[in-house]
Scaffold this motif. Structure first.
Motif, PDB file in Angstrom:
ATOM      1  N   ALA A   1       0.823  -1.211   0.000  1.00 44.39           N
ATOM      2  CA  ALA A   1       0.000   0.000   0.000  1.00 44.39           C
ATOM      3  C   ALA A   1       0.858   1.263   0.000  1.00 44.39           C
ATOM      4  O   ALA A   1       0.415   2.313  -0.475  1.00 44.39           O
ATOM      5  CB  ALA A   1      -0.935   0.001   1.206  1.00 44.39           C
ATOM      6  N   GLU A   2       2.071   1.180   0.510  1.00 43.21           N
ATOM      7  CA  GLU A   2       2.960   2.345   0.496  1.00 43.21           C
ATOM      8  C   GLU A   2       3.263   2.793  -0.938  1.00 43.21           C
ATOM      9  O   GLU A   2       3.568   3.960  -1.177  1.00 43.21           O
ATOM     10  CB  GLU A   2       4.263   2.019   1.232  1.00 43.21           C
ATOM     11  N   GLY A   3       3.166   1.854  -1.867  1.00 43.79           N
ATOM     12  CA  GLY A   3       3.375   2.199  -3.276  1.00 43.79           C
ATOM     13  C   GLY A   3       2.079   2.357  -4.038  1.00 43.79           C
ATOM     14  O   GLY A   3       2.078   2.377  -5.278  1.00 43.79           O
ATOM     15  N   GLY A   4       0.952   2.433  -3.328  1.00 37.98           N
ATOM     16  CA  GLY A   4      -0.339   2.628  -3.969  1.00 37.98           C
ATOM     17  C   GLY A   4      -0.970   1.362  -4.505  1.00 37.98           C
ATOM     18  O   GLY A   4      -1.918   1.428  -5.287  1.00 37.98           O
ATOM     19  N   LEU A   5      -0.474   0.179  -4.098  1.00 36.11           N
ATOM     20  CA  LEU A   5      -1.014  -1.091  -4.587  1.00 36.11           C
ATOM     21  C   LEU A   5      -1.935  -1.706  -3.544  1.00 36.11           C
ATOM     22  O   LEU A   5      -1.580  -1.791  -2.360  1.00 36.11           O
ATOM     23  CB  LEU A   5       0.130  -2.069  -4.902  1.00 36.11           C
TER      24      LEU A   5
ATOM     25  N   GLU B   1      -5.149  -6.447  -0.628  1.00 28.28           N
ATOM     26  CA  GLU B   1      -6.131  -7.008   0.308  1.00 28.28           C
ATOM     27  C   GLU B   1      -5.520  -8.141   1.134  1.00 28.28           C
ATOM     28  O   GLU B   1      -6.214  -9.065   1.543  1.00 28.28           O
ATOM     29  CB  GLU B   1      -7.382  -7.481  -0.435  1.00 28.28           C
ATOM     30  N   GLY B   2      -4.219  -8.077   1.343  1.00 25.70           N
ATOM     31  CA  GLY B   2      -3.546  -9.096   2.134  1.00 25.70           C
ATOM     32  C   GLY B   2      -3.479 -10.446   1.460  1.00 25.70           C
ATOM     33  O   GLY B   2      -3.140 -11.440   2.103  1.00 25.70           O
ATOM     34  N   TYR B   3      -3.764 -10.499   0.154  1.00 26.09           N
ATOM     35  CA  TYR B   3      -3.857 -11.791  -0.536  1.00 26.09           C
ATOM     36  C   TYR B   3      -2.706 -12.021  -1.507  1.00 26.09           C
ATOM     37  O   TYR B   3      -2.094 -13.091  -1.514  1.00 26.09           O
ATOM     38  CB  TYR B   3      -5.183 -11.875  -1.294  1.00 26.09           C
ATOM     39  N   THR B   4      -2.424 -11.051  -2.341  1.00 26.58           N
ATOM     40  CA  THR B   4      -1.420 -11.248  -3.377  1.00 26.58           C
ATOM     41  C   THR B   4      -0.055 -10.727  -2.938  1.00 26.58           C
ATOM     42  O   THR B   4       0.083 -10.036  -1.932  1.00 26.58           O
ATOM     43  CB  THR B   4      -1.823 -10.534  -4.677  1.00 26.58           C
ATOM     44  N   SER B   5       0.943 -11.053  -3.724  1.00 23.26           N
ATOM     45  CA  SER B   5       2.275 -10.487  -3.576  1.00 23.26           C
ATOM     46  C   SER B   5       2.353  -9.237  -4.445  1.00 23.26           C
ATOM     47  O   SER B   5       1.420  -8.919  -5.187  1.00 23.26           O
ATOM     48  CB  SER B   5       3.332 -11.514  -3.992  1.00 23.26           C
ATOM     49  N   CYS B   6       3.458  -8.517  -4.362  1.00 23.66           N
ATOM     50  CA  CYS B   6       3.581  -7.318  -5.183  1.00 23.66           C
ATOM     51  C   CYS B   6       5.047  -6.960  -5.365  1.00 23.66           C
ATOM     52  O   CYS B   6       5.936  -7.544  -4.733  1.00 23.66           O
ATOM     53  CB  CYS B   6       2.819  -6.136  -4.571  1.00 23.66           C
ATOM     54  N   ARG B   7       5.260  -5.967  -6.215  1.00 28.46           N
ATOM     55  CA  ARG B   7       6.608  -5.421  -6.401  1.00 28.46           C
ATOM     56  C   ARG B   7       6.530  -3.906  -6.406  1.00 28.46           C
ATOM     57  O   ARG B   7       5.665  -3.307  -7.063  1.00 28.46           O
ATOM     58  CB  ARG B   7       7.205  -5.926  -7.717  1.00 28.46           C
ATOM     59  N   LEU B   8       7.413  -3.289  -5.660  1.00 30.77           N
ATOM     60  CA  LEU B   8       7.637  -1.862  -5.691  1.00 30.77           C
ATOM     61  C   LEU B   8       9.079  -1.650  -6.122  1.00 30.77           C
ATOM     62  O   LEU B   8       9.892  -2.577  -6.051  1.00 30.77           O
ATOM     63  CB  LEU B   8       7.400  -1.235  -4.314  1.00 30.77           C
ATOM     64  N   PRO B   9       9.440  -0.466  -6.577  1.00 28.29           N
ATOM     65  CA  PRO B   9      10.830  -0.264  -6.994  1.00 28.29           C
ATOM     66  C   PRO B   9      11.832  -0.665  -5.902  1.00 28.29           C
ATOM     67  O   PRO B   9      11.797  -0.150  -4.789  1.00 28.29           O
ATOM     68  CB  PRO B   9      10.878   1.246  -7.273  1.00 28.29           C
ATOM     69  N   GLY B  10      12.664  -1.639  -6.226  1.00 26.48           N
ATOM     70  CA  GLY B  10      13.659  -2.119  -5.280  1.00 26.48           C
ATOM     71  C   GLY B  10      13.138  -3.094  -4.247  1.00 26.48           C
ATOM     72  O   GLY B  10      13.901  -3.560  -3.389  1.00 26.48           O
TER      73      GLY B  10
END
Length: 244
Positions: free
Chosen positions: A146-150, A153-162
């Motif tokens: 969420a810090e990167g605006g994504l 819902e606690g379900y998926t993984s994600c990527r933010l820069p770095g």
């Protein structure tokens, strides 16, 4: 006697009014259900210590332990991308074991180093690393993404820069109806999120019964494809159409 009786009647009316006032009524006359407690405000990392039915924690400490040591450089040619691996404290997960699993995925000949486009190496020093791969509980991963605006819902993984953020629940459970062993999903989720770090976008299933491209959002369903975890297939870069 009359005064005492009058006081008794008045006391009864007061109690009745209090009870009626305390019970909210729906338009149909039935008692309205109590609204759930709002609880505390937005939580800091790791504040929610609830446990999922499977036994892994929904939230951990919010701090991380990085894997020590370095891996060999993998890949024949291309720019070197250094990555760091870190596991959230309080997850019960072994840091060296997770690091070894990530190393194995990124060193696979079907992985992102195939074709001489790049090399990779795990390092321990955050100042040296180009990006960090985190294993985080559902709550912590949700807050980090969420810090990167994504919104995950606690379900998926994600990527933010770095930052490549792997959701602990998906690492331990994969997703329903994936149709492949857990190890395949783990390879997929690492390759997918690292692929974003390498500049890759989402891709579509190329057709029913065909392998799913690694940049397809396989966590949300295979759309007729079959699970496949790697960016290369049969010695060639395997991809689907770019999803706008």
């Amino acid at each position: 006697m009359r005064r005492r009786r009058r006081r008794t009647v008045l006391l009864g009316l007061v109690l009745l009014v209090a009870v009626v006032g305390a019970v909210a009524l729906t338009p149909g006359g039935d008692p309205a259900p109590r609204p759930p407690s709002a609880g505390p405000g937005p939580m800091a990392y790791g504040a929610d210590q609830r446990t999922e039915p499977t036994g892994y924690p929904r939230a951990g400490a919010g701090s991380f332990t990085a894997a020590a040591g370095e891996s060999p450089v993998v890949g024949a040619d291309g720019p070197l991308r250094r990555y760091r691996v870190a596991v959230e404290r309080g997850t019960g997960q072994d840091v060296p074991a997770f690091a070894a699993a990530v190393d194995e995925v990124l060193a696979d000949p079907r992985g992102w180093t195939a074709g001489g486009e790049r090399r990779v190496q795990r390092v321990a020093d955050a100042e040296v690393a180009d990006f960090t791969i985190y294993l985080a509980t559902p709550r912590t991963s949700e807050l980090m993404c969420a810090e990167g605006g994504l919104s995950t819902e606690g379900y998926t993984s994600c990527r933010l820069p770095g930052k490549v953020i792997i959701n602990l629940a998906r690492w331990l459970e994969a997703v329903p109806d994936y149709g492949a062993p857990l190890e395949v999903y783990r390879a997929y989720v690492v390759n997918h999120e690292v692929g974003h770090e390498f500049g890759e976008g989402h891709e579509a299933c190329p057709g029913p019964g065909r392998p799913a491209p690694v940049m397809q959002q396989q966590t949300y369903g295979l759309q007729g494809c079959v699970a496949y975890a790697w960016p290369w297939l049969a010695g060639q870069r395997y991809a689907g159409e770019i999803v706008p």
